[in-house]
Design an enzyme around this catalytic site. Structure first.
Site, PDB file in Angstrom:
ATOM      1  N   HIS A   1       2.010   1.934  -3.199  1.00  0.00           N
ATOM      2  CA  HIS A   1       1.121   2.932  -3.777  1.00  0.00           C
ATOM      3  C   HIS A   1       1.689   4.339  -3.695  1.00  0.00           C
ATOM      4  O   HIS A   1       0.974   5.311  -3.880  1.00  0.00           O
ATOM      5  CB  HIS A   1      -0.244   2.895  -3.085  1.00  0.00           C
ATOM      6  CG  HIS A   1      -1.024   1.648  -3.382  1.00  0.00           C
ATOM      7  ND1 HIS A   1      -2.292   1.424  -2.884  1.00  0.00           N
ATOM      8  CD2 HIS A   1      -0.732   0.556  -4.130  1.00  0.00           C
ATOM      9  CE1 HIS A   1      -2.733   0.254  -3.297  1.00  0.00           C
ATOM     10  NE2 HIS A   1      -1.798  -0.298  -4.057  1.00  0.00           N
TER      11      HIS A   1
ATOM     12  N   ASP B   1       0.863  -1.180   0.000  1.00  0.00           N
ATOM     13  CA  ASP B   1       0.000   0.000   0.000  1.00  0.00           C
ATOM     14  C   ASP B   1       0.900   1.231   0.000  1.00  0.00           C
ATOM     15  O   ASP B   1       2.017   1.177  -0.484  1.00  0.00           O
ATOM     16  CB  ASP B   1      -0.943  -0.034   1.207  1.00  0.00           C
ATOM     17  CG  ASP B   1      -2.278   0.651   0.930  1.00  0.00           C
ATOM     18  OD1 ASP B   1      -2.253   1.863   0.656  1.00  0.00           O
ATOM     19  OD2 ASP B   1      -3.335   0.000   0.994  1.00  0.00           O
TER      20      ASP B   1
END
Length: 426
Positions: free
Chosen positions: A273, A250
């Site tokens: 991310h 993430d």
């Protein structure tokens, strides 16, 4: 999943409740001095005035099989209650512990040192972690003024078996899984040199903290591990992250509501991310976010590069003075993005989070998508004061894609300086 029913090990220590004033660390916090102390601890060069408290002396077993939670707690309690300079030692070896809380305040006149050189593994069984409450993370430090966590040790969350039960990718209100570390109300702290692997949830959470430094960390989890943010910051101010390597499933660094004066410098990110401010507007009465700087860092094979994201809700707040400078993107899918329709694009609501004074300066590298710059801002709160200065991104995606390499702006007031590739919004 049918969790095994068992009572959670209750390991909360309430220290110094009667004479709280006697527990406060004396003197102002000197970050440079504390960092030298952290390095000396790592090199075994602390002076004779520092008393050491080794977990082995308090019954911990370095066999990787025996749960040593209570022994870690006893060691911390002894070091924290010592009325002199103290260092808790986790030596080389394999240790197994369940969820624990290191609760202050402490009696030490200077920062409590925790020197971690061993391998510490979490219980893999999710029944050890109750989920949803504040005390369900793996290792929690709470209400401590003056902390140095240093060493070459590895903290392994054994999260692989738990990831399939994470539903946060599909629900905005979900039960998050245990973070490897949670720092709550910890001030004047340096976390230096340690490694975090495969958490069940986040690697590191920093909340309601002040004067906090995270340096020379290695945080690793597979790119497909869900919601395993590297460093997640909320309601904190003066937090500095530097010289870290973060590859996870993430956001490498996520900064949410109430965060002020946060800097990210010389961080290698990927996979993951990217660097994210948000999600914002998720909760009622969120505090503002401002003075965020991400600089001198690189991102490789990440889903996003630098991103600001807000929910379409009625919760008003402000995000301002956000600077992304001197960054290198390598095969990044969405290098530069503001998304104020995060979470529910079909909703007729508009985001009430006001975004202003955001600068993207000296950003170069490669994009695997044709829309390398996207500003999707709120109709009721257009993005103001967005500046693009010397952006040089090249497309390296599929050659058959005939779409032009471009920027896309909606409800955003953008100014441009210097080179712009892709071209500015029309």
């Amino acid at each position: 999943m049918a969790f095994v029913t068992k009572a959670r090990i209750s390991l909360i220590l309430l220290l110094c409740l009667v004479d709280r004033n006697g527990c406060e660390r004396t003197g102002p916090f000197n970050p440079a001095e504390a960092l030298v102390k952290a390095k000396n601890a790592a090199d075994g060069k602390l002076g004779p005035d520092v008393k050491t408290f080794n977990v082995l002396d308090y019954g911990a077993k370095a066999n990787g099989k025996t749960d040593s939670s209570i022994n870690f707690i006893r060691t911390f309690k002894a070091a924290c209650n010592f009325r002199g300079n103290a260092m808790m030692v986790i030596p080389k070896g394999d240790f197994l512990i369940g969820p624990i809380i290191f609760q202050g305040p402490c009696f030490n006149p200077s920062s409590l040192i925790i020197q971690a050189n061993g391998i510490v593994k979490a219980q893999a069984d999710l029944s050890y972690f109750t989920g949803g409450a504040d005390d369900t993370d793996w290792i929690t430090f709470q209400s401590i003024n003056g902390l140095i966590l240093s060493g070459t040790g590895t903290f392994h969350g054994q999260g692989a078996k738990a990831w399939k039960y994470n539903d946060c990718a599909h629900k905005s209100h979900c039960v998050r899984l245990a973070a490897n570390f949670k720092f709550n109300k910890v001030n004047d702290a340096i976390i230096n040199g340690i490694n975090s692997i495969d958490p069940k949830g986040f690697h590191i959470m920093v909340t309601v903290c002040q004067n906090f430094r995270l340096l020379n960390l290695k945080l690793q989890a597979p790119g497909n591990s869900p919601n395993t943010d590297g460093i997640h910051i909320s309601k904190s101010n003066v937090v500095k992250i530097a010289h870290c390597v973060i590859g996870t499933g993430d956001d490498c660094v996520s900064i949410i509501h109430g965060s002020i004066d946060i800097s990210v410098n010389k961080v290698i990110c990927g996979p993951g991310h990217g660097f994210s401010v948000g999600s914002l507007g998720h909760y009622d009465d969120e505090a503002d976010v401002n003075k965020i700087v991400v600089t001198n860092s690189s991102l490789t094979d990440t889903t996003n590069g630098v991103r600001i994201k807000t929910y379409k809700t009625d919760s008003p707040s402000k995000a301002s003075s956000i600077f992304f400078t001197d960054l290198v993107m390598n095969r990044v899918k969405n290098p530069i993005i503001i998304d104020q329709e995060y979470g529910n694009r079909r909703s007729t609501q508009t985001s009430k989070v006001s975004i202003s004074d955001v600068r993207f300066v000296n950003i170069k590298g490669t994009s695997i998508s044709k829309v390398a710059v996207q500003f999707l801002c709120s109709k009721s709160n257009p993005c103001e004061g967005i500046q693009m200065n010397n952006i040089d991104l090249q497309y390296v995606g599929p050659p058959r894609d005939q779409q032009p390499f471009e920027s896309n702006c909606t409800n955003a007031k953008v100014s441009y300086v210097g080179l712009q590739n892709p071209p500015p919004c029309r």
